[in-house]
Design a protein around this motif. Structure first.
Motif, PDB file in Angstrom:
ATOM      1  N   LEU A 254       0.911  -1.335   0.037  1.00  0.00           N
ATOM      2  CA  LEU A 254      -0.005   0.016   0.004  1.00  0.00           C
ATOM      3  C   LEU A 254       0.924   1.365  -0.040  1.00  0.00           C
ATOM      4  O   LEU A 254       0.523   2.373  -0.613  1.00  0.00           O
TER       5      LEU A 254
ATOM      6  N   ALA B  18       0.947   4.227  -3.073  1.00  0.00           N
ATOM      7  CA  ALA B  18       0.430   5.429  -2.763  1.00  0.00           C
ATOM      8  C   ALA B  18       1.632   6.234  -3.080  1.00  0.00           C
ATOM      9  O   ALA B  18       1.525   7.557  -3.627  1.00  0.00           O
ATOM     10  N   GLU B  19       2.846   5.830  -3.079  1.00  0.00           N
ATOM     11  CA  GLU B  19       3.910   6.949  -3.437  1.00  0.00           C
ATOM     12  C   GLU B  19       3.976   6.924  -4.817  1.00  0.00           C
ATOM     13  O   GLU B  19       4.417   8.049  -5.405  1.00  0.00           O
TER      14      GLU B  19
ATOM     15  N   ASP C 189      -1.117   9.656  -4.380  1.00  0.00           N
ATOM     16  CA  ASP C 189      -2.253   9.867  -3.345  1.00  0.00           C
ATOM     17  C   ASP C 189      -2.450   8.862  -2.294  1.00  0.00           C
ATOM     18  O   ASP C 189      -1.330   8.348  -1.894  1.00  0.00           O
ATOM     19  N   GLU C 190      -3.535   8.575  -1.946  1.00  0.00           N
ATOM     20  CA  GLU C 190      -3.682   7.379  -1.041  1.00  0.00           C
ATOM     21  C   GLU C 190      -3.624   5.915  -1.644  1.00  0.00           C
ATOM     22  O   GLU C 190      -3.656   5.030  -1.046  1.00  0.00           O
TER      23      GLU C 190
ATOM     24  N   ASN D 230      -5.623   4.719  -4.061  1.00  0.00           N
ATOM     25  CA  ASN D 230      -6.799   4.341  -4.265  1.00  0.00           C
ATOM     26  C   ASN D 230      -7.466   4.692  -5.760  1.00  0.00           C
ATOM     27  O   ASN D 230      -8.805   4.846  -5.814  1.00  0.00           O
TER      28      ASN D 230
ATOM     29  N   ARG E 241     -11.754   6.431  -8.948  1.00  0.00           N
ATOM     30  CA  ARG E 241     -11.458   5.408  -7.958  1.00  0.00           C
ATOM     31  C   ARG E 241     -11.088   4.099  -8.553  1.00  0.00           C
ATOM     32  O   ARG E 241     -11.679   3.750  -9.626  1.00  0.00           O
TER      33      ARG E 241
ATOM     34  N   SER F  38     -12.757   0.755  -0.215  1.00  0.00           N
ATOM     35  CA  SER F  38     -13.232   0.346   0.976  1.00  0.00           C
ATOM     36  C   SER F  38     -14.476  -0.303   1.079  1.00  0.00           C
ATOM     37  O   SER F  38     -15.324  -0.202   0.144  1.00  0.00           O
TER      38      SER F  38
END
Length: 121
Positions: free
Chosen positions: A10, A14-15, A19-20, A22, A36, A42
């Protein structure tokens, strides 16, 4: 020691996404669009999506981040069908990567293709 470190996966995702981790992006009409990632939803997002139903337009709007972003995509010449083509291409890319298929030709494949071209002349 575990076989799979989800925290590491994860964090790396993200890196690389900035962003997150996702979302996924695609280009269309000279613009980069972000949506998305269907594989990173989620449980709450899955519930939201289930409540939307199966209307392609509403689902595409949800994945693109709401009516304003979807309207901009439509104004650029897009459609829900084109959005789902982008999503399918993204999922196919992930499947190919997971199965060990290269997403772009490696040096050996490029050399082989060049050699085949020369022989065809």
């Amino acid at each position: 020691m575990t076989d799979i470190d989800l925290d590491q996966i994860l964090a790396k995702r993200a890196e690389s996404r900035g962003d997150e981790g996702n979302t996924f992006s695609f280009s269309f009409k000279g613009t980069e669009w972000t949506a998305r990632d269907p594989q990173m939803l989620s449980d709450e997002e899955k519930d939201e999506l289930a409540d939307i139903g199966d209307n392609d337009i509403d689902v595409a709007e949800w994945f693109l981040g709401g009516p304003d972003k979807y309207d901009a995509f439509i104004a650029a010449g897009g459609s829900s069908s084109l959005f789902f083509q982008a999503m399918k291409a993204y999922n196919d890319k992930l499947t190919d990567e997971a199965s060990g298929k290269p997403t772009r030709p490696n040096r050996s494949a490029r050399r082989s293709a060049a050699s085949s071209k020369r022989k065809a002349r």
